[in-house]
Design an enzyme around this catalytic site. Structure first.
Site, PDB file in Angstrom:
ATOM      1  N   LYS A   7      60.334  25.314  41.441  1.00 55.90           N
ATOM      2  CA  LYS A   7      61.073  24.066  41.714  1.00 55.90           C
ATOM      3  C   LYS A   7      62.565  24.319  41.861  1.00 55.90           C
ATOM      4  O   LYS A   7      63.207  23.753  42.749  1.00 55.90           O
ATOM      5  CB  LYS A   7      60.837  23.043  40.597  1.00 55.90           C
ATOM      6  CG  LYS A   7      59.427  22.530  40.500  1.00 55.90           C
ATOM      7  CD  LYS A   7      59.315  21.372  39.532  1.00 55.90           C
ATOM      8  CE  LYS A   7      59.782  21.689  38.124  1.00 55.90           C
ATOM      9  NZ  LYS A   7      58.958  22.739  37.467  1.00 55.90           N
ATOM     10  N   ARG A  29      53.228  25.192  27.726  1.00 53.83           N
ATOM     11  CA  ARG A  29      53.796  24.199  28.639  1.00 53.83           C
ATOM     12  C   ARG A  29      52.841  23.893  29.786  1.00 53.83           C
ATOM     13  O   ARG A  29      52.730  22.740  30.219  1.00 53.83           O
ATOM     14  CB  ARG A  29      55.138  24.709  29.185  1.00 53.83           C
ATOM     15  CG  ARG A  29      56.250  24.794  28.151  1.00 53.83           C
ATOM     16  CD  ARG A  29      57.477  25.476  28.716  1.00 53.83           C
ATOM     17  NE  ARG A  29      58.102  24.700  29.782  1.00 53.83           N
ATOM     18  CZ  ARG A  29      58.956  25.205  30.655  1.00 53.83           C
ATOM     19  NH1 ARG A  29      59.277  26.489  30.606  1.00 53.83           N
ATOM     20  NH2 ARG A  29      59.490  24.439  31.578  1.00 53.83           N
ATOM     21  N   ARG A  67      65.242  33.320  29.321  1.00 57.22           N
ATOM     22  CA  ARG A  67      65.367  32.044  28.630  1.00 57.22           C
ATOM     23  C   ARG A  67      64.341  31.995  27.507  1.00 57.22           C
ATOM     24  O   ARG A  67      63.242  32.526  27.619  1.00 57.22           O
ATOM     25  CB  ARG A  67      65.112  30.878  29.589  1.00 57.22           C
ATOM     26  CG  ARG A  67      66.186  30.698  30.607  1.00 57.22           C
ATOM     27  CD  ARG A  67      66.153  29.341  31.278  1.00 57.22           C
ATOM     28  NE  ARG A  67      64.823  28.852  31.627  1.00 57.22           N
ATOM     29  CZ  ARG A  67      64.541  28.261  32.795  1.00 57.22           C
ATOM     30  NH1 ARG A  67      65.475  28.118  33.704  1.00 57.22           N
ATOM     31  NH2 ARG A  67      63.331  27.831  33.042  1.00 57.22           N
ATOM     32  N   ARG A 120      57.912  13.786  33.715  1.00 54.04           N
ATOM     33  CA  ARG A 120      56.871  14.666  33.191  1.00 54.04           C
ATOM     34  C   ARG A 120      55.770  13.890  32.480  1.00 54.04           C
ATOM     35  O   ARG A 120      54.837  14.514  31.966  1.00 54.04           O
ATOM     36  CB  ARG A 120      57.491  15.699  32.243  1.00 54.04           C
ATOM     37  CG  ARG A 120      58.358  16.707  32.983  1.00 54.04           C
ATOM     38  CD  ARG A 120      58.759  17.849  32.090  1.00 54.04           C
ATOM     39  NE  ARG A 120      59.496  18.878  32.821  1.00 54.04           N
ATOM     40  CZ  ARG A 120      59.931  19.998  32.281  1.00 54.04           C
ATOM     41  NH1 ARG A 120      59.702  20.236  30.996  1.00 54.04           N
ATOM     42  NH2 ARG A 120      60.587  20.887  33.004  1.00 54.04           N
ATOM     43  N   ARG A 166      60.775  37.088  35.491  1.00 50.68           N
ATOM     44  CA  ARG A 166      61.894  36.184  35.771  1.00 50.68           C
ATOM     45  C   ARG A 166      63.054  36.408  34.797  1.00 50.68           C
ATOM     46  O   ARG A 166      62.869  36.469  33.594  1.00 50.68           O
ATOM     47  CB  ARG A 166      61.439  34.721  35.695  1.00 50.68           C
ATOM     48  CG  ARG A 166      62.558  33.754  36.053  1.00 50.68           C
ATOM     49  CD  ARG A 166      62.037  32.389  36.437  1.00 50.68           C
ATOM     50  NE  ARG A 166      61.631  31.589  35.295  1.00 50.68           N
ATOM     51  CZ  ARG A 166      61.287  30.305  35.381  1.00 50.68           C
ATOM     52  NH1 ARG A 166      61.289  29.690  36.554  1.00 50.68           N
ATOM     53  NH2 ARG A 166      60.922  29.646  34.310  1.00 50.68           N
TER      54      ARG A 166
END
Length: 223
Positions: free
Chosen positions: A26, A178, A167, A100, A134
């Site tokens: 996103k 998640r 992160r 969400r 990532r």
């Protein structure tokens, strides 16, 4: 159901939402949309991290949720997003990372009616592999994926030269939690927007694959 073409013809301001699972791309897709179409970008994740890094009262309130891969309570998110949208004024905007939950979608539609929803449908296996590779420049939110979107200098941000980091909410076990929450919560949100007639879904593994269709959809909307 209202046809998407009808919304295209009636729309005066571009008020869009981009949806997708955590690590579905996103942020990368939003950056392309914002640069190409010159619209305002409202990222709920970036705003939450800014508050957390600045140690604001909001940041303190949401830290435990974010760090443990849980959804921030609806009332906190809705209040924050409403303020961010109001600050943009009458400009075209793209909302990234919100809503969400179905309640968030319903309240957003009442307060700031969305007229286009872009859903990035990326396989879970691709997402988990992507998360492993990532790295992020935390101050700016710039994202790099080793083997796909490499930094020019290994371990360094392209713009500032500062070190890249993982992160806290990018750890695979947290992302798996998640994803479970996302899959459960996302189905009614997609149905809500599909029933309104403003949902467009895009299927693929990478941003490069999805981008041409996303770009064409937005261009049609704005034409």
């Amino acid at each position: 159901m209202v046809a998407l073409s009808t919304w295209f013809s009636k729309a005066t301001t571009f008020r869009a939402v981009i949806l997708g699972a955590p690590a579905s791309g996103k942020g990368t897709m939003s950056a392309r949309i914002v640069e190409h179409f010159k619209i305002a970008h409202i990222s709920s994740g970036d705003k939450l991290r800014l508050h957390m890094n600045s140690n604001t009262e909001l940041g303190k309130a949401v830290a435990s949720y974010v760090q443990n891969g849980k959804f921030v309570p609806d009332d906190i998110m809705i209040s924050m997003i409403n303020k961010e949208i109001e600050s943009v004024g009458n400009k075209n905007w793209l909302l990234d990372g919100f809503p969400r939950t179905l309640q968030q979608a319903e309240k957003l539609q009442k307060a700031h009616p969305v007229n286009l929803v872009l859903y990035l449908d990326v396989p879970v296996s691709v997402i988990l592999e992507r998360v492993k590779n990532r790295w992020v420049h935390l101050p700016s939110g710039r994202v790099y994926n080793i083997g796909f979107n490499n930094p020019k200098v290994p371990g360094k941000d392209d713009i500032t030269g500062e070190p890249l980091q993982k992160r806290d909410d990018d750890k695979v076990d947290i992302v798996q939690k998640r994803l479970e929450r996302y899959l459960e919560a996302n189905e009614p949100i997609l149905k809500f927007y599909e029933d309104i007639g403003i949902l467009k879904s895009f299927h693929g593994d990478t941003t490069d694959i999805l981008w041409p269709n996303v770009k064409d959809t937005i261009a049609k909307f704005l034409s």
